[in-house]
Design a protein around this motif. Structure first.
Motif, PDB file in Angstrom:
ATOM      1  N   GLU A 238       0.901  -1.394   0.143  1.00 26.16           N
ATOM      2  CA  GLU A 238      -0.634   0.299  -0.008  1.00 26.16           C
ATOM      3  C   GLU A 238       0.662   1.709   0.068  1.00 26.16           C
ATOM      4  OE1 GLU A 238      -2.950  -0.049  -0.855  1.00 26.16           O
ATOM      5  OE2 GLU A 238      -3.602  -2.216  -0.679  1.00 26.16           O
ATOM      6  N   ALA A 239       0.831   2.127  -0.811  1.00 28.84           N
ATOM      7  CA  ALA A 239       1.086   3.615  -1.051  1.00 28.84           C
ATOM      8  C   ALA A 239       1.275   4.512  -0.246  1.00 28.84           C
ATOM      9  CB  ALA A 239       1.233   4.617  -2.415  1.00 28.84           C
ATOM     10  N   GLY A 240       0.089   4.413   0.683  1.00 29.16           N
ATOM     11  CA  GLY A 240       0.043   5.086   1.938  1.00 29.16           C
ATOM     12  C   GLY A 240       0.931   4.633   3.025  1.00 29.16           C
ATOM     13  N   ALA A 241       1.046   3.287   2.968  1.00 29.97           N
ATOM     14  CA  ALA A 241       1.615   3.016   3.763  1.00 29.97           C
ATOM     15  C   ALA A 241       3.120   3.583   3.854  1.00 29.97           C
ATOM     16  CB  ALA A 241       1.652   1.132   4.462  1.00 29.97           C
ATOM     17  N   ARG A 242       3.469   2.957   2.717  1.00 30.05           N
ATOM     18  CA  ARG A 242       5.045   3.109   2.221  1.00 30.05           C
ATOM     19  C   ARG A 242       4.793   4.307   3.078  1.00 30.05           C
ATOM     20  NH1 ARG A 242       3.599   0.404  -2.124  1.00 30.05           N
ATOM     21  NH2 ARG A 242       3.262   2.094  -3.346  1.00 30.05           N
TER      22      ARG A 242
END
Length: 515
Positions: A238-242
């Motif tokens: 997930e981009a948001g988590a990264r």
């Protein structure tokens, strides 16, 4: 649909490190634990059996090959000292570097090389790379002789392919089935642990034997000095988590961020550095030539004439694309404009003329695509543009495993788009290979098969360039498949990560971590 965005900054070409790492090492202390956020877990840490990007990210830190690619993708000696090639071009004698240690303390010898190559021939993910081999034998304690069935001009290129690396394992590991090895190599990092739902951790291998011919960081070859203690690859789809982990300081490098996020991070120059990797891949649109109307060259030419490739790139990759009709990346010795005159000549009137000559009768056609946003954007622009000339396209979106399974069959699709990344880096033979025997277009193309065979057998580089120019011309003249253009990716790093240079993988040799 007509949003146009200028390319931000200059394209990142192959970089050579002007200041040698010797001086750097004197001023930089060892230590630190680097954490990298990557988008997915590697399918395997058995380098022979996976061609996934996530696997390369990790495996090319652990393992090495006889020959490797330098910064410009040229094949250069790695575990071999060099090679002597017989006059008839069929026999290759490789002296093996002495004193090279595996991570388990064993010293590399010819038997390890032979066992590794034989294993790859049987189960390698790209075993066709070694299909020209007739025999492999240890011709001395530190010498390997390979005999080919026929002359193959690209044999060293094949041997050094990073796609699914032909890694050299200890002979006892090379005797094991796929996926059952201990992860032991000769690379600058050694394996520590792999938790499939979390991370892979590697540690500096203090027994690493530097290539005496290496003078600095140079692609997958060169001098591989490691200053950090460990590197951990965290799997974060997930981009948001990264991005959140990166901003919180839990991650030092993010494998990829989108354009808006890169701009936001760039505003905090005291904390973050943004790197542009361009080109990293090329966008390709395939026709299913096993099914009508994809088997009709007039239909394919109509589609080619209808599309505005910059319109597609500006929407799919708004901040990081490159208009380029060549089927290899800039910087390659074989990158050329010859044969690409048909690239990006959008003309709806010409498209309609071609369509009128075709057998297309208005039926609905299926465009399969995975759920990557840029691929969906490509399909959507394609759909809208073809509607203007009377072609009816429906888009079918699924996950990558599903789409790729369908796309290598003759049924269930008419168009397919995806990235074409490692092949244009590797060279002309790798670019031509997916079209040989009709694998990608689902119908044999005698011209491509003949050109590929001739290129593989031709030892003269100038003549090979002529053959590749003919291949490019054929791809456009027959609209075999459509190259949209090159695209790249942004990587984000903390300013504490020093001397990092982006490449095909996030190389962790030569870097330091400020603490």
């Amino acid at each position: 649909m007509k949003r146009r965005t200028l390319l931000l900054g200059l394209a990142l070409g192959p970089a050579s490190i002007a200041t040698g790492l010797n001086a750097f090492a004197q001023s930089a202390g060892k230590g630190g634990d680097v954490v990298i956020a990557i988008t997915q877990a590697p399918p395997s840490l058995d380098a022979h059996v996976s061609s996934a990007q996530a696997a390369r990210n990790v495996n090319l830190h652990i393992y090495e090959t006889l020959y490797a690619r330098d910064e410009n993708a040229k094949a250069v000696p790695e575990l071999a000292e060099g090679v002597t090639i017989s006059a008839d071009g069929k026999t290759y004698v490789f002296p093996i570097r002495k004193g090279v240690k595996f991570h388990n303390g064993k010293e590399l010898d010819a038997n390890d090389v032979v066992a590794s190559l034989e294993r790859y021939r049987k189960l390698g993910a790209s075993a066709q790379l070694l299909a020209a081999i007739d025999s492999v034998k240890a011709s001395g304690p530190s010498e390997v002789t390979i005999t080919l069935k026929q002359v193959q001009s690209v044999f060293l290129d094949n041997l050094s392919s990073p796609r699914a690396p032909i890694a050299i394992y200890p002979a006892e590991e090379a005797a094991k089935p796929a996926g059952q090895i201990n992860f032991v190599g000769t690379g600058p990092f050694k394996f520590v642990e792999y938790k499939p739902d979390s991370h892979v951790k590697l540690a500096r291998f203090d027994g690493y034997s530097q290539n005496p011919k290496g003078t600095g960081r140079d692609g997958f070859a060169g001098k591989k000095e490691v200053f950090i203690d460990t590197v951990t690859f965290r799997f974060m789809p997930e981009a948001g988590a990264r991005n959140a982990a990166f901003e919180a300081g839990e991650v030092h490098l993010v494998e990829t961020v989108d354009g808006p996020t890169a701009q936001r991070f760039q505003a905090s120059k005291d904390r973050f550095t943004i790197y542009k990797v361009l080109p990293f891949s090329m966008q390709v649109i395939k026709f299913n030539q096993a099914q009508a109307p994809g088997d009709d060259v007039n239909f394919r030419r109509a589609v080619q004439a209808a599309l505005d490739m910059e319109e597609i790139l500006a929407i799919a990759y708004p901040d990081i694309y490159q208009m380029d009709g060549a089927w290899l990346y800039p910087g390659s010795p074989f990158h050329m404009s010859a044969g690409t005159q048909g690239y990006n000549k959008p003309d709806l009137a010409v498209a309609k003329q071609h369509l009128a000559k075709s057998a297309y009768k208005g039926q609905k056609l299926t465009f399969i695509v995975d759920n990557l946003r840029a691929n969906v954007d490509t399909a959507t622009v394609f759909q809208e543009r073809l509607k203007e000339i009377g072609i009816n396209v429906e888009i079918s979106v699924a996950d990558w495993p599903t789409v790729s399974k369908v796309g290598f069959t003759d049924q269930g699709w008419n168009f397919w788009t995806h990235g074409f990344g490692i092949e244009p880096y590797e060279g002309p033979a790798s670019v031509m290979s997916p079209w040989v025997d009709g694998t990608s277009q689902r119908k044999k193309d005698a011209t491509i098969d003949e050109l590929a065979t001739a290129l593989n057998a031709e030892m003269d580089e100038g003549k090979r360039k002529e053959l590749f120019a003919r291949f490019q011309g054929h791809m456009y003249e027959q609209a075999v498949a459509l190259k949209v253009g090159n695209y790249g990716l942004f990587q984000a790093a903390t300013v504490k990560l020093k001397n990092f240079t982006p490449y095909r993988i996030p190389r962790m040799w030569g870097v330091t971590l400020e603490r």
